[in-house]
Design a protein around this motif. Sequence first.
Motif, short mmCIF file in Angstrom:
data_model
loop_
_atom_site.label_atom_id
_atom_site.label_comp_id
_atom_site.label_asym_id
_atom_site.label_seq_id
_atom_site.Cartn_x
_atom_site.Cartn_y
_atom_site.Cartn_z
N GLY A 1 0.61 -6.63 -6.80
CA GLY A 1 1.42 -7.05 -7.93
C GLY A 1 2.55 -6.24 -8.22
O GLY A 1 2.75 -5.20 -7.73
N SER A 2 2.97 -6.75 -9.33
CA SER A 2 4.11 -5.93 -10.04
C SER A 2 3.65 -5.41 -11.30
O SER A 2 2.81 -5.90 -12.15
CB SER A 2 5.51 -6.64 -10.28
OG SER A 2 6.00 -7.11 -8.91
N VAL A 3 4.12 -4.11 -11.37
CA VAL A 3 3.54 -3.09 -12.81
C VAL A 3 4.91 -2.09 -12.92
O VAL A 3 5.56 -1.62 -12.13
CB VAL A 3 2.38 -2.44 -12.58
CG1 VAL A 3 2.48 -1.68 -11.44
CG2 VAL A 3 1.72 -2.06 -13.68
N GLN A 4 4.79 -1.92 -14.34
CA GLN A 4 5.89 -0.79 -14.66
C GLN A 4 5.10 0.61 -14.51
O GLN A 4 3.83 0.80 -14.36
CB GLN A 4 6.08 -1.10 -16.11
CG GLN A 4 7.06 -2.25 -16.45
CD GLN A 4 7.58 -2.45 -17.90
OE1 GLN A 4 7.17 -1.56 -18.85
NE2 GLN A 4 8.87 -3.31 -18.15
N ALA A 5 6.07 1.52 -14.50
CA ALA A 5 5.46 2.91 -14.11
C ALA A 5 4.78 3.31 -15.19
O ALA A 5 4.94 2.88 -16.69
CB ALA A 5 6.85 3.92 -14.16
N GLY A 6 3.54 4.02 -14.94
CA GLY A 6 2.67 4.55 -16.09
C GLY A 6 1.48 3.51 -15.91
O GLY A 6 0.60 3.55 -16.75
N GLY A 7 1.57 2.39 -15.46
CA GLY A 7 0.55 0.99 -15.60
C GLY A 7 -0.38 1.30 -14.44
O GLY A 7 -0.35 2.40 -13.51
N SER A 8 -1.38 0.45 -14.29
CA SER A 8 -2.62 0.49 -13.32
C SER A 8 -2.57 -1.01 -12.88
O SER A 8 -2.13 -1.96 -13.15
CB SER A 8 -3.67 0.75 -14.20
OG SER A 8 -3.77 1.88 -14.85
N LEU A 9 -3.22 -0.57 -11.51
CA LEU A 9 -3.61 -2.08 -10.75
C LEU A 9 -4.77 -1.84 -10.08
O LEU A 9 -5.29 -0.37 -9.80
CB LEU A 9 -2.48 -2.36 -9.75
CG LEU A 9 -1.27 -2.92 -9.82
CD1 LEU A 9 -0.26 -3.11 -8.96
CD2 LEU A 9 -1.57 -4.49 -10.75
N SER A 10 -5.59 -2.75 -9.60
CA SER A 10 -6.80 -2.50 -8.91
C SER A 10 -6.64 -3.25 -7.64
O SER A 10 -6.47 -4.59 -7.91
CB SER A 10 -8.03 -2.78 -9.87
OG SER A 10 -9.14 -2.61 -9.17
N LEU A 11 -6.69 -2.70 -6.44
CA LEU A 11 -6.88 -3.46 -5.34
C LEU A 11 -8.14 -3.81 -4.83
O LEU A 11 -9.09 -2.90 -5.06
CB LEU A 11 -6.11 -2.95 -4.34
CG LEU A 11 -4.64 -2.30 -4.46
CD1 LEU A 11 -4.08 -1.61 -3.49
CD2 LEU A 11 -4.03 -3.71 -4.78
N SER A 12 -8.54 -4.92 -4.17
CA SER A 12 -9.89 -5.22 -3.74
C SER A 12 -9.78 -5.45 -2.27
O SER A 12 -8.75 -5.88 -1.56
CB SER A 12 -10.61 -6.23 -4.15
OG SER A 12 -10.60 -6.27 -5.58
N CYS A 13 -10.86 -5.21 -1.44
CA CYS A 13 -10.80 -5.35 0.16
C CYS A 13 -12.20 -6.11 0.54
O CYS A 13 -13.16 -5.34 0.42
CB CYS A 13 -10.56 -4.30 0.97
SG CYS A 13 -10.75 -4.74 2.58
N ALA A 14 -12.14 -7.36 0.73
CA ALA A 14 -13.70 -7.90 1.39
C ALA A 14 -13.76 -7.82 2.68
O ALA A 14 -12.74 -8.58 3.30
CB ALA A 14 -13.54 -9.32 0.72
N ALA A 15 -14.53 -7.44 3.16
CA ALA A 15 -15.06 -7.22 4.56
C ALA A 15 -16.18 -8.14 4.86
O ALA A 15 -16.96 -8.37 4.42
CB ALA A 15 -15.24 -5.79 5.23
N SER A 16 -15.85 -8.80 6.27
CA SER A 16 -16.70 -9.68 6.93
C SER A 16 -17.02 -9.48 8.34
O SER A 16 -16.01 -9.06 9.05
CB SER A 16 -16.33 -11.23 6.44
OG SER A 16 -15.16 -11.50 7.16
N GLY A 17 -18.16 -9.58 8.66
CA GLY A 17 -18.43 -9.38 10.02
C GLY A 17 -19.87 -8.46 10.32
O GLY A 17 -20.22 -7.98 9.35
N ARG A 18 -20.06 -8.63 11.43
CA ARG A 18 -21.64 -7.83 11.83
C ARG A 18 -21.46 -6.38 11.64
O ARG A 18 -20.35 -5.68 12.23
CB ARG A 18 -21.88 -8.09 13.00
CG ARG A 18 -23.24 -7.80 13.46
CD ARG A 18 -23.80 -8.35 14.73
NE ARG A 18 -25.04 -8.29 15.01
CZ ARG A 18 -25.71 -8.60 16.04
NH1 ARG A 18 -25.21 -9.04 17.17
NH2 ARG A 18 -27.01 -8.31 16.25
N PHE A 19 -22.28 -5.54 10.95
CA PHE A 19 -22.39 -4.13 10.75
C PHE A 19 -21.18 -3.69 9.73
O PHE A 19 -20.87 -2.46 9.81
CB PHE A 19 -22.15 -3.42 11.87
CG PHE A 19 -23.54 -3.84 13.14
CD1 PHE A 19 -23.27 -4.38 14.23
CD2 PHE A 19 -24.60 -3.99 12.52
CE1 PHE A 19 -24.14 -4.86 15.14
CE2 PHE A 19 -25.79 -4.27 13.53
CZ PHE A 19 -25.59 -4.80 14.88
N VAL A 20 -20.41 -4.57 9.35
CA VAL A 20 -19.20 -3.96 8.63
C VAL A 20 -19.55 -2.85 7.57
O VAL A 20 -19.12 -2.19 7.22
CB VAL A 20 -18.26 -4.97 8.17
CG1 VAL A 20 -19.01 -5.61 7.05
CG2 VAL A 20 -17.04 -4.28 7.75
#
Length: 124
Positions: free
Chosen positions: A10-29
Amino acid sequence: QVQLVESGGGSVQAGGSLSLSCAASGRFVSNYAMAWFRQAPGKEREFVAFVTWKTSKIEYSDPVKGRFTITRGNAKNSVYLQMNNLSSEDTAVYFCAADITDGGYRDSKLYDFWGQGTQVTVSS
């Protein structure tokens, strides 16, 4: 087949924070090393951080060290990137990647699976 889906950009101003997520699916991931890379307009894709499965080794690139934190979900099929004190230089598309060898690499060419990316825009 492994699938990686990022979210949280997303968008944020300098000095701010963001949190990213990554969901993985599949065998042995859950046994793979996971990483975050980013690519700014006109620049090459660059390493941000990785976390391995077996040893939970973590490394960060110098530009983000001390500001970003990579973590892995309890089931190890998800990975997160907490980004604090963001600057305009962090503006990029952020990609999640998985390495089946669990090597812990900074080279994007050594990763086997990629997400579609999520845009992070930091305004000054």
